[in-house]
Write an enzyme that holds these catalytic residues in place. Sequence first.
Site, short mmCIF file in Angstrom:
data_model
loop_
_atom_site.label_atom_id
_atom_site.label_comp_id
_atom_site.label_asym_id
_atom_site.label_seq_id
_atom_site.Cartn_x
_atom_site.Cartn_y
_atom_site.Cartn_z
N ASP A 125 0.87 -1.17 0.00
CA ASP A 125 0.00 0.00 0.00
C ASP A 125 0.91 1.22 0.00
O ASP A 125 2.11 1.12 0.26
CB ASP A 125 -1.01 -0.03 1.14
CG ASP A 125 -0.40 0.29 2.49
OD1 ASP A 125 0.82 0.12 2.63
OD2 ASP A 125 -1.14 0.69 3.39
N ASN A 140 20.42 -44.76 -7.96
CA ASN A 140 20.66 -46.05 -7.32
C ASN A 140 19.59 -47.06 -7.67
O ASN A 140 19.89 -48.23 -7.90
CB ASN A 140 20.70 -45.88 -5.81
CG ASN A 140 22.00 -45.26 -5.38
OD1 ASN A 140 22.95 -45.23 -6.16
ND2 ASN A 140 22.04 -44.74 -4.17
N1 LIG Z 1 -10.28 10.53 7.82
C1 LIG Z 1 -10.66 10.70 6.57
N2 LIG Z 1 -11.65 11.52 6.26
C2 LIG Z 1 -12.06 11.68 5.00
N3 LIG Z 1 -11.51 11.09 3.96
C3 LIG Z 1 -10.49 10.25 4.17
C4 LIG Z 1 -10.01 10.01 5.48
N4 LIG Z 1 -8.99 9.14 5.39
C5 LIG Z 1 -8.85 8.84 4.09
N5 LIG Z 1 -9.74 9.50 3.34
C6 LIG Z 1 -9.91 9.42 1.88
O1 LIG Z 1 -10.17 8.08 1.49
C7 LIG Z 1 -9.15 7.64 0.60
C8 LIG Z 1 -8.88 6.17 0.80
O2 LIG Z 1 -8.33 5.94 2.07
P1 LIG Z 1 -7.72 4.56 2.47
O3 LIG Z 1 -7.49 4.59 3.93
O4 LIG Z 1 -8.56 3.48 1.85
O5 LIG Z 1 -6.36 4.46 1.69
P2 LIG Z 1 -5.08 5.39 1.76
O6 LIG Z 1 -4.69 5.57 3.18
O7 LIG Z 1 -5.29 6.57 0.92
O8 LIG Z 1 -4.02 4.57 0.96
P3 LIG Z 1 -3.31 3.16 1.22
O9 LIG Z 1 -4.26 2.17 0.66
O10 LIG Z 1 -2.08 3.31 0.40
O11 LIG Z 1 -3.04 3.02 2.66
C9 LIG Z 1 -7.98 8.52 0.88
O12 LIG Z 1 -7.14 8.61 -0.23
C10 LIG Z 1 -8.65 9.84 1.18
O13 LIG Z 1 -9.00 10.51 -0.02
MG LIG Z 2 -3.09 2.17 4.44
#
Ligand SMILES: Nc1ncnc2c1ncn2[C@@H]1O[C@H](COP(=O)(O)OP(=O)(O)OP(=O)(O)O)[C@@H](O)[C@H]1O
Ligand SMILES: [Mg+2]
Length: 871
Positions: free
Chosen positions: A347, A678
């Site tokens: 990731d 063998n």
């Molecule tokens: N606390 C939050 N509030 C609102 N949106 C969020 C929050 N955290 C993440 N997001 C949004 O959701 C998306 C997906 O988050 P997710 O946790 O699935 O993956 P990531 O942390 O971006 O990436 P990875 O899969 O590499 O860990 C993020 O890219 C962001 O745009």
């Molecule tokens: Mg992650």
Amino acid sequence: MPGPGSGSPVDAVAGRATSAPTVLQVLRRLDSGPRGLTEAQAEERAVRFGANTLPARCEASWPRLFVHSLRDPFTTVLLCLGLVSAAVASWGTACVILLLVAVSCVLRASGEHRADRSMAALRGLVATTATVLRRAEEGDAPVAREIPVEEVVPGDVIRLGPGDLVPADVRLLRAYGLSVHQAALTGESAPVAKAAADTTGAAYGGVFGRPQMCFQGSSVVSGTGTAIVVATGRRTRFAAAHGGLGAQREPSAFDRSVHGISWILIRFMLLTPPLVLMVNAALRGRGLETLPFAVAVAVGLTPEMLPVIVTTCLARGASLLARAHGVIVKRLPALHDLGAVDVLCLDKTGTLTKDRPVVDRALGPDGEDGPEVLRWAAVNAWWTLQLADLPTPDALDEAILDAADEDDLMAYDGTAAIPFDPVRRLATAVVRTPGRLGSHTLVVKGAVEAVLVRCAVTEDERERLLALAAHQADAGLRVLAVATAERPARVRDYTPADERGLTFQGFVTLRDALAPTAADALKVLADRGVAVKILTGDHPKTAARACRDLGIPVASDSVFTADRVDGLSDTELAHAAARTVVFARCTPEHKARIATALRSSGHTVGFLGDGVNDLPALRAADIGIAPRDAVAIAREAADVVLAEKDLTAIDRAITAGRHSGGNIATYLRVTLSSNLGNVIAMLTAGLLLPFLPMLPVQVLAQNLCFDAAQLAFAYDRPHKAVLRRPTRLRPRDLLRFIAGFGALNAVADLATFAVLAFTLHGPDALDDEAVFHSGWFTENLLTQALVMLLLRTGRRGAEGRTPGTVGWAAAALTVVGLLVPVSPLGSFFGLTPLPVLYYPLLGAVLALYAAALMAARTRYERLGAGLRVGP
Ligand SMILES: Nc1ncnc2c1ncn2[C@@H]1O[C@H](COP(=O)(O)OP(=O)(O)OP(=O)(O)O)[C@@H](O)[C@H]1O
Ligand SMILES: [Mg+2]
């Protein structure tokens, strides 16, 4: 006392009644309250109910391991052969076989016992904890405290947050947007919503369908909750249903190679005795008297030390890895699979980047600075955090709160929240609209696409805003979109259905620095033949930019947005996955599907992830890897836990896996090719000679010597070339190898027969049985030593190396081969001293054999089969 002592708390509370008991009934039944137990009560209950461990996790005892190793297929076949020998009163053969079985079982059981103990100790280092509310004294306020899961007792009040394992069977007291994954219990892969409210009437889907109950073996996907423990340890539903073993894994790379090969061999072993009998009967008119010989030949073919060598290699590798690099392998075969990994999925957030984002800018819909956007984002972060009872803010929320002005936040009063969920990619907070009584404001923030589809904007405007966000992402920034909506105030709960017709406010961009060691580590992985793929929930442009900055070349067609995955069949996805480097906007299920597709196209897939959204993929990959500070369920699902979130540790782990896998492969190649040689020679000689070419007891004695010498492979240090490519052992390649080298070995044996005939002046002299047996005995041990040395490493590898364990073992074999026939022990086995002339001639045969081996090996390596090797 109406305490939990009477009957099973599960039945009493979750139980057979048609409707779920109310919170009050549960609390009364468990003699507990919403403020949790006192320490004294907890101690008393720990004694009464025992530790909260599943029966399947208890350590196996020594005798149990011994019995278990008897059930190994090789051992079973050996025992059958022993029985056959005993049945025809061939007591010597039966005894030697019994000795072989005993030695291999003792070695294996003790090895496994040691491995189990150190594994248990290692697993202890990454044990999961639970958050309980306990009070020091009756009158004190409850304090939230982390305790090992084993110490949880019925009546404890626990807190659940995203990424937590449900530590026992629990009844919810409060819950916010709680959804749990209970596939281990029901097989259902979609998360199930849970809520605390008392309901009447039976739930759909039986006990596990009850929304008020969460069960051991499930994990929290999103939301939070507070719950009271109703059953622990072997009294949980999970223990009752599976003995705590959970779902069966798909066969891993280890199962496919080492197990696959074992079964092929067992079929051969079972075929050999009837074949020998038939051939001897047909061509020589011999009857059942050849049976002990036939049995001995089958035993000679068996690599009975395989389980011992496999356990020793893996256990040694795992304990070295833990001591030197803090990498913990939770399941021994996982170390072998690590060595075979040729595709590693990562990731992005927290693996390639530091996961310490800082707010870069807030911009309005026009792309100009928009301070109010940041304020709305902070209101959302603050109130989701407050109202959803989250244990810790996530990194994005923390960054937004750091950048926002605290006084601004105080102007708002939150009333409801729907916490972040990696599938929806949104978080919503509801606040009272300042200065407008009777009105609520929904504040939504999340991934750009997820927010924009919920906004009331025209198609053109949406396109423009998406392009604006993409432009920001292209610079490597993370982008969140923020939107709001005003609604008449209400008491009813807010649900995702309310996130509609929003007013778009703007974007907040955040900068997340690259992990300092990532670039170097990625380069090393590429040099080692491991293809890296990024599976992220983030924006495609942000991910592609991070990759480029880290030196991974990303062509425009190698970025894939995961919503396209849904439209592809498994085969199409496997094709696409081969070309793609970055999969962006993945949901947890997408990550798992991609890992599965890569596996189905023949790759051995590792997956490294640390979040709730990585859980399905950690399970779907051949080998799941999580850093130690990952969420509890990720650590629990992973096969390998890294001490630090540092990609260089992966390289170490892969190298250790290749080391162990390489040794196992070398052992198999050496043993099987000489055993096969063998057997061919024995069958041929059996037909040429008027007597048995080797007495059963000699076959077995020689076999015992080989086995002992080959244990050295467990301690060998393979050549550097082995560590350069994935050590993938394919049954078909192995069979080709042993067929080729086995034939060569047989030719050497037949040449020895010619030498013996010459030494003894003419074929008639071959009637001297004892001399023939001795000559062949010596030759066999010497060729075995030669094969051990020459097939261990490539020609280049053999140069300039110290002898090592394998060298010493080969030397010992040589000494035994030369001395036993002339020693008193020799006459016991029916051996006799050989004419002096035999030795120089044997030397010549061996020299020719060595030259042929080297030539064959070079050819084999040139053909690209080499020290086998990924695709
Ligand atoms: N606390 C939050 N509030 C609102 N949106 C969020 C929050 N955290 C993440 N997001 C949004 O959701 C998306 C997906 O988050 P997710 O946790 O699935 O993956 P990531 O942390 O971006 O990436 P990875 O899969 O590499 O860990 C993020 O890219 C962001 O745009
Ligand atoms: Mg992650």
